[in-house]
Design a protein around this motif. Structure first.
Motif, PDB file in Angstrom:
ATOM      1  N   HIS A  68      57.874  19.733  24.508  1.00 28.37           N
ATOM      2  CA  HIS A  68      57.010  20.554  23.651  1.00 28.37           C
ATOM      3  C   HIS A  68      57.890  21.393  22.714  1.00 28.37           C
ATOM      4  O   HIS A  68      57.595  21.552  21.535  1.00 28.37           O
ATOM      5  CB  HIS A  68      56.132  21.449  24.523  1.00 28.37           C
ATOM      6  N   PHE A  70      60.909  20.587  21.702  1.00 29.55           N
ATOM      7  CA  PHE A  70      61.446  19.658  20.692  1.00 29.55           C
ATOM      8  C   PHE A  70      60.438  19.459  19.561  1.00 29.55           C
ATOM      9  O   PHE A  70      60.791  19.368  18.404  1.00 29.55           O
ATOM     10  CB  PHE A  70      61.735  18.278  21.293  1.00 29.55           C
ATOM     11  N   LYS A  71      59.174  19.373  19.968  1.00 34.41           N
ATOM     12  CA  LYS A  71      58.144  19.037  18.985  1.00 34.41           C
ATOM     13  C   LYS A  71      57.921  20.157  17.971  1.00 34.41           C
ATOM     14  O   LYS A  71      57.332  19.944  16.919  1.00 34.41           O
ATOM     15  CB  LYS A  71      56.839  18.703  19.734  1.00 34.41           C
ATOM     16  N   THR A  72      58.377  21.360  18.303  1.00 30.75           N
ATOM     17  CA  THR A  72      58.230  22.466  17.356  1.00 30.75           C
ATOM     18  C   THR A  72      59.399  22.496  16.371  1.00 30.75           C
ATOM     19  O   THR A  72      59.390  23.260  15.424  1.00 30.75           O
ATOM     20  CB  THR A  72      58.165  23.823  18.084  1.00 30.75           C
ATOM     21  N   PRO A  74      62.375  20.543  13.740  1.00 31.96           N
ATOM     22  CA  PRO A  74      62.369  19.418  12.786  1.00 31.96           C
ATOM     23  C   PRO A  74      62.981  18.153  13.398  1.00 31.96           C
ATOM     24  O   PRO A  74      64.090  17.756  13.085  1.00 31.96           O
ATOM     25  CB  PRO A  74      63.224  19.931  11.622  1.00 31.96           C
ATOM     26  N   LEU A  75      62.281  17.594  14.311  1.00 30.17           N
ATOM     27  CA  LEU A  75      62.713  16.375  15.002  1.00 30.17           C
ATOM     28  C   LEU A  75      61.498  15.478  15.114  1.00 30.17           C
ATOM     29  O   LEU A  75      60.397  15.967  15.356  1.00 30.17           O
ATOM     30  CB  LEU A  75      63.125  16.715  16.437  1.00 30.17           C
ATOM     31  N   ASN A  76      61.695  14.181  14.980  1.00 27.08           N
ATOM     32  CA  ASN A  76      60.556  13.306  15.266  1.00 27.08           C
ATOM     33  C   ASN A  76      60.794  12.572  16.581  1.00 27.08           C
ATOM     34  O   ASN A  76      61.874  12.682  17.174  1.00 27.08           O
ATOM     35  CB  ASN A  76      60.275  12.355  14.092  1.00 27.08           C
ATOM     36  N   ASP A  79      64.014  10.587  16.897  1.00 24.67           N
ATOM     37  CA  ASP A  79      65.260  11.342  17.145  1.00 24.67           C
ATOM     38  C   ASP A  79      65.409  11.670  18.628  1.00 24.67           C
ATOM     39  O   ASP A  79      66.496  11.569  19.193  1.00 24.67           O
ATOM     40  CB  ASP A  79      65.228  12.685  16.377  1.00 24.67           C
ATOM     41  N   GLU A 212      55.396   8.854  20.514  1.00 28.19           N
ATOM     42  CA  GLU A 212      54.581   9.215  19.340  1.00 28.19           C
ATOM     43  C   GLU A 212      53.099   9.254  19.698  1.00 28.19           C
ATOM     44  O   GLU A 212      52.373  10.146  19.286  1.00 28.19           O
ATOM     45  CB  GLU A 212      54.787   8.172  18.229  1.00 28.19           C
ATOM     46  N   ASP A 216      50.650  14.449  23.408  1.00 27.27           N
ATOM     47  CA  ASP A 216      49.750  15.439  24.027  1.00 27.27           C
ATOM     48  C   ASP A 216      49.973  15.522  25.539  1.00 27.27           C
ATOM     49  O   ASP A 216      49.822  16.566  26.145  1.00 27.27           O
ATOM     50  CB  ASP A 216      48.275  15.057  23.852  1.00 27.27           C
TER      51      ASP A 216
ATOM     52  N   MET B  53      50.714  21.248  13.587  1.00 32.90           N
ATOM     53  CA  MET B  53      52.146  21.146  13.915  1.00 32.90           C
ATOM     54  C   MET B  53      52.527  19.729  14.355  1.00 32.90           C
ATOM     55  O   MET B  53      53.672  19.492  14.734  1.00 32.90           O
ATOM     56  CB  MET B  53      52.492  22.104  15.060  1.00 32.90           C
ATOM     57  N   ILE B  55      51.778  18.380  17.035  1.00 31.47           N
ATOM     58  CA  ILE B  55      52.051  18.334  18.475  1.00 31.47           C
ATOM     59  C   ILE B  55      50.950  17.505  19.125  1.00 31.47           C
ATOM     60  O   ILE B  55      51.172  16.784  20.091  1.00 31.47           O
ATOM     61  CB  ILE B  55      52.095  19.770  19.060  1.00 31.47           C
ATOM     62  N   LYS B  57      47.910  14.663  18.211  1.00 33.85           N
ATOM     63  CA  LYS B  57      47.456  13.720  17.165  1.00 33.85           C
ATOM     64  C   LYS B  57      45.926  13.735  17.107  1.00 33.85           C
ATOM     65  O   LYS B  57      45.278  13.592  18.142  1.00 33.85           O
ATOM     66  CB  LYS B  57      47.914  12.303  17.512  1.00 33.85           C
ATOM     67  N   GLU B  74      57.904  14.139   8.702  1.00 34.96           N
ATOM     68  CA  GLU B  74      57.804  15.136   9.781  1.00 34.96           C
ATOM     69  C   GLU B  74      58.956  16.149   9.741  1.00 34.96           C
ATOM     70  O   GLU B  74      58.745  17.356   9.830  1.00 34.96           O
ATOM     71  CB  GLU B  74      57.756  14.436  11.143  1.00 34.96           C
ATOM     72  N   LYS B  75      60.176  15.642   9.602  1.00 32.73           N
ATOM     73  CA  LYS B  75      61.334  16.548   9.650  1.00 32.73           C
ATOM     74  C   LYS B  75      61.344  17.495   8.449  1.00 32.73           C
ATOM     75  O   LYS B  75      61.627  18.682   8.596  1.00 32.73           O
ATOM     76  CB  LYS B  75      62.620  15.724   9.683  1.00 32.73           C
ATOM     77  N   LYS B  78      58.631  20.167   8.953  1.00 32.52           N
ATOM     78  CA  LYS B  78      58.952  21.157   9.990  1.00 32.52           C
ATOM     79  C   LYS B  78      60.155  22.022   9.632  1.00 32.52           C
ATOM     80  O   LYS B  78      60.301  23.125  10.152  1.00 32.52           O
ATOM     81  CB  LYS B  78      59.149  20.456  11.327  1.00 32.52           C
ATOM     82  N   ASN B  79      60.982  21.520   8.743  1.00 27.97           N
ATOM     83  CA  ASN B  79      62.081  22.335   8.265  1.00 27.97           C
ATOM     84  C   ASN B  79      61.574  23.535   7.477  1.00 27.97           C
ATOM     85  O   ASN B  79      62.247  24.551   7.368  1.00 27.97           O
ATOM     86  CB  ASN B  79      62.991  21.488   7.360  1.00 27.97           C
ATOM     87  N   TYR B  83      57.270  28.359  13.502  1.00 28.40           N
ATOM     88  CA  TYR B  83      56.153  28.233  14.453  1.00 28.40           C
ATOM     89  C   TYR B  83      56.364  29.127  15.670  1.00 28.40           C
ATOM     90  O   TYR B  83      57.448  29.152  16.268  1.00 28.40           O
ATOM     91  CB  TYR B  83      56.044  26.769  14.886  1.00 28.40           C
ATOM     92  N   TYR B  89      58.206  27.705  24.697  1.00 29.45           N
ATOM     93  CA  TYR B  89      59.024  26.832  25.536  1.00 29.45           C
ATOM     94  C   TYR B  89      60.448  26.759  24.984  1.00 29.45           C
ATOM     95  O   TYR B  89      60.639  26.498  23.797  1.00 29.45           O
ATOM     96  CB  TYR B  89      58.435  25.417  25.575  1.00 29.45           C
TER      97      TYR B  89
END
Lengths: 218, 293
Positions: A68, A70-72, A74-76, A79, A212, A216, B53, B55, B57, B74-75, B78-79, B83, B89
Motif C-alpha cells: 500500500h 509503494f502504491k502511494t 511514483p511506482l507502478n 516496478d 495490477e 485492492d 490515487m 490504489i 481500480k 502512473e509515475k 504520482k510524481n 498523498y 503505511y
C-alpha cells in the motif's frame, strides 16, 4: 525500483549471509565424504535459503501493508514486481555461483563434479520458477493462503531429497548416473537453462498483471 | 473570464463491493482550489480518493489528472501528487531518515532541505523508528513527505481523523499555509465538518456512494440558513421552500438552501421579530441530506 531492490538485497544478504557460511563450514568439515546424498541435501538447502528469505520478507511486507505504501509512491506495479523478481534472481545466482565454486573445491571426482553443477543448475531454475508461481499467488489470492503453499513446496522438496538419498542408500549405482548425465549433450543444458529463465520472465509478466488487477486485495 | 484550468477530472466512477457501491461519482478540481469531500462514515470518500490515487481500480469510469491517465502515466502523475492516507503505511522498523531517503529516490523534484525543515517544524526526531511514532507524528511524517517534492495536487484522506485537537489544528494550519501557493490544489476528505469549513473553497457532499451536492463554500454560507419561526409565524408558502422543517413547543424551524432568493419574501410575509436567521453548519446540512436519503 532501485530503492526496493537495495532494501531487499540488504535483507537477503543478512539472512543468507548468516546461514550460508554455517552450511559451507559443515560441507568443508565433511569434505571427505561429500557424496551424492550430500549434493542432494545441498539442493534442499539451496531452496530453503531462498524460499525462507522470500517468506520472511513477504510476510513482513504484507503484514505491514508495504505494498500500500509503494502504491502511494511514483511506482507502478511493474516496478514493484520487477524489483522483487530481480532480487530473487540475484540471490539465486549468488547461491548458484557460490555452490559451484565450493563443489569444484570439495568434490574430487570429475563425473560427480559435472553432476553437481547440473544438479545445482536445475535447483536454481526450479527455485526461480517455484518462487515466481508463489509470487503470482501472493498477488492473486493473498500471502496468507499462498504462504502455506510455500511451506508445502519446502516439505515436498525435503521429501524428494530424503527419497533420493534413500535410493542411493539402497545401492543405486551413482557412477552410472554421473556417467549418464555427463554424456548428455551440453546443448541440452543450454536449452534447459534458457527455457528456465524464459519461463521465469513469463511468470514475472503474469505477476505484474496480477498485482495490477488485485491491488485492492494485496 | 475563462474557467479555471482543471487539474483533476473524474467521470462516472463506479466501484462495486459486496455491501457498497460507489455510484457514478464525477469530480472536477480546478487548479489552485481546495475541495473538501464530506460525508458520513461509509459514504465512499475513501474509495473515491483511493481511485484517484489508483490504489483501487474502478469497475468503470475515467480519471484524468493533469490531463494524463494512470494507464500510461502512473509515475508521472504520482510524481506531481502529495498523498496523505487515512492510515499511514511505512516500513515500521526503519527510521524517519531512512524513510525520507527511500521515498526521495522516486520523486524527481525531491527537496531534502524542505523535508528537513518540515521535520524540524513538526518536531519529528529523524532517528526515531516509524513504529515509535504516535498517530499524530505519523500523519506529520506523511505530510512532510507529501510537501517535500513540490506536488501540484495534494490528496488527503481523513488526515485529521483520530488526532487530538491540538495536532489537528497544527495539521490544518500547515495545509492552509501550503495552499497559499495558488498553483497547488488540494482535495481533502473528512467527516469532521469543522476542518472542511476552515480550509475548503468548494465542498462536495457524499452520501451512500453518491455525490449529493458540490457547492462553493461562500455560496453555501450565504444561501444555506437555518430559520427559526415563532409559533404560528410559519405559513404554508414559506414552509414549502424549506427542508428539514421541525415543529416545536415554542415555534418551528427549517433549513433553506436559497436564503438570498427568499429573503424578500420572508420580510414581506413575516414580521421581523417573529423570525431568527442563523448560519447553518455543515453538520446540519449533512444531517438534512442523510435524513432526506
Amino acid at each position: 525500483m532501485i530503492g526496493i531492490m537495495k532494501k531487499n538485497i540488504t535483507f537477503f544478504i543478512q539472512y543468507i549471509g548468516f546461514l550460508y557460511p554455517l552450511m559451507v563450514l559443515y560441507w568443508f568439515l565433511r569434505k571427505d565424504s561429500f557424496d551424492l546424498p550430500a549434493i542432494m541435501i545441498s539442493g534442499f538447502f539451496f531452496y530453503l535459503l531462498i524460499s525462507g528469505s522470500v517468506n520472511i520478507l513477504e510476510s513482513y511486507e504484507f503484514k505491514n501493508n508495504v505494498y500500500h505504501f509503494f502504491k502511494t509512491l511514483p511506482l507502478n506495479a511493474g516496478d514493484i514486481v520487477r524489483a522483487k523478481f530481480y532480487n530473487v534472481l540475484i540471490a539465486v545466482f549468488f547461491l548458484f555461483t557460490a555452490n559451484s565454486v565450493i563443489y569444484s573445491i570439495i568434490i574430487p571426482d570429475k563425473n560427480m563434479q559435472v553432476f553437481s553443477y547440473i544438479f545445482i543448475l536445475c535447483c536454481m531454475l526450479l527455485t526461480l520458477n517455484i518462487i515466481a508461481v508463489l509470487y503470482i499467488g501472493f498477488f492473486s489470492i493473498g500471502f496468507n493462503k499462498m504462504g502455506k503453499l510455500l511451506w508445502i513446496t519446502l516439505i515436498l522438496w525435503l521429501v524428494l531429497t530424503i527419497l533420493s538419498v534413500e535410493m542411493y542408500l539402497i545401492k543405486l549405482d551413482a557412477n552410472l548416473l554421473y556417467a549418464f548425465i555427463s554424456r548428455i549433450n551440453r546443448m541440452v543444458w543450454v536449452i534447459v537453462t534458457f527455457a528456465g529463465f524464459a519461463s521465469y520472465y513469463g511468470l514475472m509478466r503474469i505477476a505484474i498483471r496480477q498485482l495490477e488487477q488485485n491491488y485492492d486485495n494485496v | 473570464m475563462s474557467a479555471p484550468e482543471s487539474i483533476l477530472k473524474a467521470e462516472n466512477l463506479v466501484k462495486k463491493y459486496r455491501e457498497f457501491t460507489l455510484d457514478h461519482v464525477s469530480l472536477n478540481i480546478p487548479k489552485g482550489y481546495i475541495i473538501g469531500l464530506i460525508g458520513p462514515n461509509g459514504a465512499g470518500k475513501s474509495t473515491t480518493i483511493k481511485i484517484l490515487m489508483n490504489i483501487v481500480k474502478p469497475n468503470s469510469g475515467d480519471v484524468k489528472i493533469f490531463g494524463l491517465d494512470y494507464k500510461k502515466h502512473e509515475k508521472e502523475i504520482k510524481n506531481r501528487i502529495g498523498y496523505v492516507g487515512e492510515v499511514q503505511y511505512f516500513y515500521e522498523n526503519k527510521s524517519v531518515t531512512w524513510t525520507g531517503k527511500f521515498v526521495s529516490q522516486y520523486y524527481k523534484k525531491w527537496d531534502e532541505n524542505r523535508f528537513t525543515a518540515l521535520l524540524n517544524d513538526f518536531q519529528i526526531s529523524r532517528t526515531k523508528k516509524v513504529r515509535e511514532l504516535s498517530k499524530g507524528m505519523r500523519v506529520k511524517l506523511a505530510m512532510a513527505i507529501a510537501l517535500s517534492h513540490d506536488a501540484e495536487l495534494i490528496i488527503l484522506d481523513e488526515p485529521t481523523s483520530g488526532l487530538d485537537p491540538v495536532v489537528r489544528r497544527e495539521v490544518l494550519d500547515i495545509l492552509m499555509d501550503v495552499t497559499r501557493d495558488e498553483n497547488k490544489s488540494v482535495i481533502i476528505s473528512s467527516h469532521i465538518t469543522e476542518d472542511i469549513t476552515r480550509i475548503a473553497d468548494y465542498i462536495t457532499f457524499m452520501i451512500n456512494g453518491k455525490i449529493h451536492l458540490t457547492i462553493e463554500k461562500d455560496d453555501l454560507l450565504s444561501n444555506w440558513k437555518k430559520i427559526h419561526f415563532k409559533k404560528g409565524a410559519l405559513n404554508q408558502e414559506i414552509s414549502q421552500t424549506l427542508s428539514n422543517v421541525k415543529e416545536g413547543m415554542f415555534g418551528s424551524s427549517g433549513i433553506t438552501d436559497n436564503y438570498l432568493k427568499i429573503k424578500d419574501k420572508l420580510s414581506a410575509a413575516i414580521e421581523k421579530e417573529d423570525i431568527k436567521v442563523e448560519n447553518v453548519g455543515l453538520d446540519d446540512i449533512l444531517i438534512s441530506f442523510v435524513k432526506g436519503e
